[in-house]
Write a protein that holds these residues in place. Sequence first.
Motif, PDB file in Angstrom:
ATOM      1  N   ASN C 148      70.367  52.697 112.262  1.00  0.00           N
ATOM      2  CA  ASN C 148      70.635  53.361 113.195  1.00  0.00           C
ATOM      3  C   ASN C 148      72.209  53.007 113.604  1.00  0.00           C
ATOM      4  OD1 ASN C 148      71.117  54.534 115.984  1.00  0.00           O
ATOM      5  ND2 ASN C 148      68.963  53.629 116.643  1.00  0.00           N
ATOM      6  N   ARG C 161      66.590  44.751 119.822  1.00  0.00           N
ATOM      7  CA  ARG C 161      65.872  45.226 118.956  1.00  0.00           C
ATOM      8  C   ARG C 161      65.348  44.655 117.826  1.00  0.00           C
ATOM      9  NH1 ARG C 161      67.181  51.218 119.779  1.00  0.00           N
ATOM     10  NH2 ARG C 161      67.605  51.266 121.899  1.00  0.00           N
ATOM     11  N   LEU C 193      54.585  53.218 115.193  1.00  0.00           N
ATOM     12  CA  LEU C 193      55.078  53.839 116.216  1.00  0.00           C
ATOM     13  C   LEU C 193      56.210  52.937 117.168  1.00  0.00           C
ATOM     14  CD1 LEU C 193      54.840  56.193 118.478  1.00  0.00           C
ATOM     15  CD2 LEU C 193      52.945  54.918 119.398  1.00  0.00           C
ATOM     16  N   ARG C 196      59.244  52.319 114.873  1.00  0.00           N
ATOM     17  CA  ARG C 196      59.941  53.482 114.743  1.00  0.00           C
ATOM     18  C   ARG C 196      61.117  53.727 115.796  1.00  0.00           C
ATOM     19  NH1 ARG C 196      56.751  57.866 112.452  1.00  0.00           N
ATOM     20  NH2 ARG C 196      55.932  56.194 111.459  1.00  0.00           N
ATOM     21  N   SER C 197      60.272  53.592 116.924  1.00  0.00           N
ATOM     22  CA  SER C 197      60.998  53.802 118.412  1.00  0.00           C
ATOM     23  C   SER C 197      62.336  52.841 118.314  1.00  0.00           C
ATOM     24  CB  SER C 197      60.164  53.656 119.574  1.00  0.00           C
ATOM     25  OG  SER C 197      60.020  52.523 119.971  1.00  0.00           O
ATOM     26  N   HIS C 200      64.878  53.806 116.151  1.00  0.00           N
ATOM     27  CA  HIS C 200      65.655  55.256 116.041  1.00  0.00           C
ATOM     28  C   HIS C 200      66.359  55.307 117.674  1.00  0.00           C
ATOM     29  CE1 HIS C 200      63.625  57.405 112.662  1.00  0.00           C
ATOM     30  NE2 HIS C 200      64.688  56.943 112.314  1.00  0.00           N
ATOM     31  N   ALA C 201      65.563  54.863 118.518  1.00  0.00           N
ATOM     32  CA  ALA C 201      66.002  55.319 119.818  1.00  0.00           C
ATOM     33  C   ALA C 201      67.536  55.062 120.105  1.00  0.00           C
ATOM     34  CB  ALA C 201      65.302  54.539 121.005  1.00  0.00           C
TER      35      ALA C 201
ATOM     36  N   LEU D 193      61.440  49.910 125.865  1.00  0.00           N
ATOM     37  CA  LEU D 193      61.521  51.089 125.136  1.00  0.00           C
ATOM     38  C   LEU D 193      60.042  50.959 124.037  1.00  0.00           C
ATOM     39  CD1 LEU D 193      63.227  53.127 123.332  1.00  0.00           C
ATOM     40  CD2 LEU D 193      63.957  51.292 122.031  1.00  0.00           C
ATOM     41  N   ALA D 194      59.660  49.845 123.640  1.00  0.00           N
ATOM     42  CA  ALA D 194      58.501  49.847 122.899  1.00  0.00           C
ATOM     43  C   ALA D 194      57.320  50.291 123.588  1.00  0.00           C
ATOM     44  CB  ALA D 194      58.570  48.558 122.289  1.00  0.00           C
ATOM     45  N   SER D 197      56.962  53.815 124.583  1.00  0.00           N
ATOM     46  CA  SER D 197      56.488  54.566 123.285  1.00  0.00           C
ATOM     47  C   SER D 197      55.104  54.407 123.030  1.00  0.00           C
ATOM     48  CB  SER D 197      57.452  54.228 122.103  1.00  0.00           C
ATOM     49  OG  SER D 197      56.899  53.455 121.440  1.00  0.00           O
ATOM     50  N   ALA D 201      53.202  58.043 123.713  1.00  0.00           N
ATOM     51  CA  ALA D 201      53.415  58.929 122.602  1.00  0.00           C
ATOM     52  C   ALA D 201      51.780  59.391 122.519  1.00  0.00           C
ATOM     53  CB  ALA D 201      53.529  58.229 121.255  1.00  0.00           C
TER      54      ALA D 201
END
Lengths: 205, 205, 205, 205
Positions: C148, C161, C193, C196-197, C200-201, D193-194, D197, D201
Motif C-alpha cells: 500500500n 498497521r 478480512l 486485507r483492510s 489496503h485501507a 480500522l480492523a 471492518s 463487512a
Amino acid sequence: MSRETEKEAAAHRNERRRLQILDAATECFRRRGFHAASMAEISKSAGMSVGHIYHYFENKEAIIAALVESKARELADKMDAMRQEQDLLTAMIDKVDEGLAKNSDQALAALKIEVLAEATRNARTLDTLRASDRLALDKMRENVAAVNPALGASPKTVDGRANVVAALFDGIAIRTLLNPDFDREAVLDALRLAIRSLLHAAPTP
Amino acid sequence: MSRETEKEAAAHRNERRRLQILDAATECFRRRGFHAASMAEISKSAGMSVGHIYHYFENKEAIIAALVESKARELADKMDAMRQEQDLLTAMIDKVDEGLAKNSDQALAALKIEVLAEATRNARTLDTLRASDRLALDKMRENVAAVNPALGASPKTVDGRANVVAALFDGIAIRTLLNPDFDREAVLDALRLAIRSLLHAAPTP
Amino acid sequence: MSRETEKEAAAHRNERRRLQILDAATECFRRRGFHAASMAEISKSAGMSVGHIYHYFENKEAIIAALVESKARELADKMDAMRQEQDLLTAMIDKVDEGLAKNSDQALAALKIEVLAEATRNARTLDTLRASDRLALDKMRENVAAVNPALGASPKTVDGRANVVAALFDGIAIRTLLNPDFDREAVLDALRLAIRSLLHAAPTP
Amino acid sequence: MSRETEKEAAAHRNERRRLQILDAATECFRRRGFHAASMAEISKSAGMSVGHIYHYFENKEAIIAALVESKARELADKMDAMRQEQDLLTAMIDKVDEGLAKNSDQALAALKIEVLAEATRNARTLDTLRASDRLALDKMRENVAAVNPALGASPKTVDGRANVVAALFDGIAIRTLLNPDFDREAVLDALRLAIRSLLHAAPTP
DNA sequence: GATGAATGAGGCTTCATTCAT
DNA sequence: GATGAATGAAGCCTCATTCAT
C-alpha cells in the motif's frame, strides 16, 4: 508474659540457635574441613533440619564468617582484659603458657588452619580475619612499647618484634599438627626465652 | 634406537609428564584450594586431557601426596647441603633471610596452609608431611646442638629450641597471610634476634 | 580418517547433541512450563545424564535462550523467503493460513506463552525475543509499505498497521489456549478480512 | 453488638483479608511469575505471616485460582454494563481505546501471560479462565450480531469475527511485552480500522 | 598413548506447608 | 486469630572418575 519479655525471649532463643549451629559447624569443619563438611552433616550435628539453618545463616560461607567473627570478638575481649594488668611483662610471660595451650590443642590448631585455608580463597573471611589480627597486633605493639620504652622511638622495630611474637604463637599451631609429640615444657621454656629477648633487647643500632 | 634407550626415553617422558601435572596442580591448589580445584582445571592448566592425568596419578588425592613428597625431597636436599657448611651459626643466621623470603611469599604460604589443611583430613598426606618434618627437625636439632654444645646434655632443651625455631618460620607463613604488609627488614631483625637467643642461651637451670 | 574430517564429525555430533537437548527441552517446557520442568526430566527425555547436559549448555536458562534464538533464526529465514515473492499481497494473504495453523497449534501456543512468561522475568530471554520480533516487524513494515504505497508517507501509520497485523497472530495463540474449539474456517475468513483492510485501507486523514 | 452483626463484621474482615492477599499476590506474580513468587514474599507483601495466609487459602494454587476468578467476575460486570448502551457500534469503537489501554499496560500484560502460562499446566486455572472467556465471547457474539444483522444468519461467521476481535486485544498484550514502544495512536487507529471492518463487512459469499 | 564425552552421586539452597505457642 | 520456627523434599549444578575410540 509481656510483649517486651516475649521479644527478649525470642531474641535469646534465636541467639541460642545460632550458637548451636556455630558449635556444630566448628566441630564439622574441624573434623572434615570447610569444603568437605556438608550442610547435611552440620544440620544433623546441630540437631535441626538443613533448611532451618538457612533461617539463621544466609550461606554456608556466612557460617564460617560468623565463626571467625565470634573468635575475633573473644580475642578482643581477652586483649582488653590484659591491658588492665599491673606488671605487663610478667603478665605477658605468664600468658605464654596459656597461648601455648591454646595453639597446641590439636582440634583448635586444625580449625585455625582450616579457617586460614578458607580465607585464602574467600575475601570476606580473609577480611574478617585480618581485621581481627590487626586489632590483636595493635595491642601487642602497645604492650611491646610499654615493656621496652627504648624501642618507642622506632615504630618499625616495635612492629617487627610484635609480628615475630605473633608468628611464634601462629607457628606453634603448625608445629602441633606436624609434630604433636614435642615436649611441652621444653617448648614453653624456649618460647619464653625467645619472647623475653624480643621484648627486652635493645634495638639494633 | 636400542630397546634400552627407548625404555629410558619413555621413563624420562613419563617423569616429565608427572612434573608437568604437579606444577599445574601446585598452581591450581594455590589459587583455589585443594577441594575447589577441579581435575578439569588442573588438566587444562597442565595442557592435557582429564583422562590422561589418570594415566599418571591414580587419584586427585594421589596428586597432592606426590606434591608433598616432592617438596619433602627438595627440603631434604637443602638440609644435606647446609650440613656441609663451615661456620654453622653464621650459615644459619644467613639462612634466616632465605627462610623469611620463602615463608613470606604469599603464594607459597597459601599452598603451605592448603596442604596442611588437607593433611588435617587425609592421613596419607599427614604422614608424608610429618615424615618430611621429622627429617628437617632432626637436622635442626643437630645444628642447635653443634652451635651450642652446652645444650648437648639436655636433649629436651635442644628439642624445645629446635621446635621453636621451626615454629618461627612456620608462623611467618601465617603472618604473611594475615598481615602481608609487615616491615620486612624489621621482621628480619627481630627474627635473627629471636633465633640467636634460641641458639646461644644457656639452658634454664 | 583425516584430522579435518574428525573435527567436522565431532562438530556435527556436537550439534546433534545440542538439538537433541533442545528438542527434549521444548517438549518438557511445553508440558510443564519452564520452572516446573526439571533438569532431571529434560535429561531423561533427551536420553542422557543430567551432568552431560552441562557440557552443552551453561545453564537451564541457557537452554531456553538457545531455544528462543533457534526459533528466531527460523522465523528470519521464513521472512527472507517471503521477501522474494512476486505478488506480495496474495503471498501474504496466503500466508495467513499458515500463520493461523502455526499459532493455533496447542502445543506451540503453550510454548510461546511459556517463553513469553519466562521473558517477563529474564532479561536475556526478553532481549532475544525482542530482537527477533524487531526483525520480523521490520519485514512486516516493508511489506505493508510495498503493498500500500499510499501509506509510505506516514511511517507511523505503517507501524500501527504492522503491529496490529502482528497482534492478530499473537492473539490467535491466546485464543487457541482459551477457546480451542473456535471454527477454523470462520476465523480464517475473519483474519483475512481484517488483514486485507489493514493492508489496503487509506490512511486516516 | 448483636450476634448477627458480629458475624457480618467477621465475614467482612475475612473478605478484606482475602483481598489484601490477592492484591499482594497479584503484585508478586506480576513481578516474579507464579512459580518464582514465594509464599514468604507474598506474605510479606500482604503484611501478614506465612502461616496466616493458609487460613484464607488452602494452597498457593488456590490463590491464583481466586485471582483468576476475581478478574473473571470483574470482566463479567463490565460486559453487563456495556450491554445497556444505546448505540452499540459507537460504544464498542469507543471501548477500543480502553481495551488498548488495559492490554498495553506492561504489568497487566505480564500478569495475563503469567496466568495463561500457569493455566497451561493447571487444569483448574484453565477451566476458570475458559469459563470467563466463554462468557465474554458470548457477549461479543451478541454484539457483533446486533451491529451487523446481515451476519445473523451465519453463526459461524459471527463466531469467527468475534474470535478475531478478541484475538486483537489478546495480541496487543503480547505486542506490549515484545515491542513496548509502538506508537499508541497509530495502533489505536489501525485497531479501530480492523474492528470496524470485522463488525461491518458482509459475510464472504 | 591420548582424548573428552559420559555418568551419576552428592552438594548447596529454596520453598510450600505444618504446627506449637 | 496470628505468628514464624521448623521440616524435608526437590531443584540446579559440579565434579571425580571411567571408557570407547
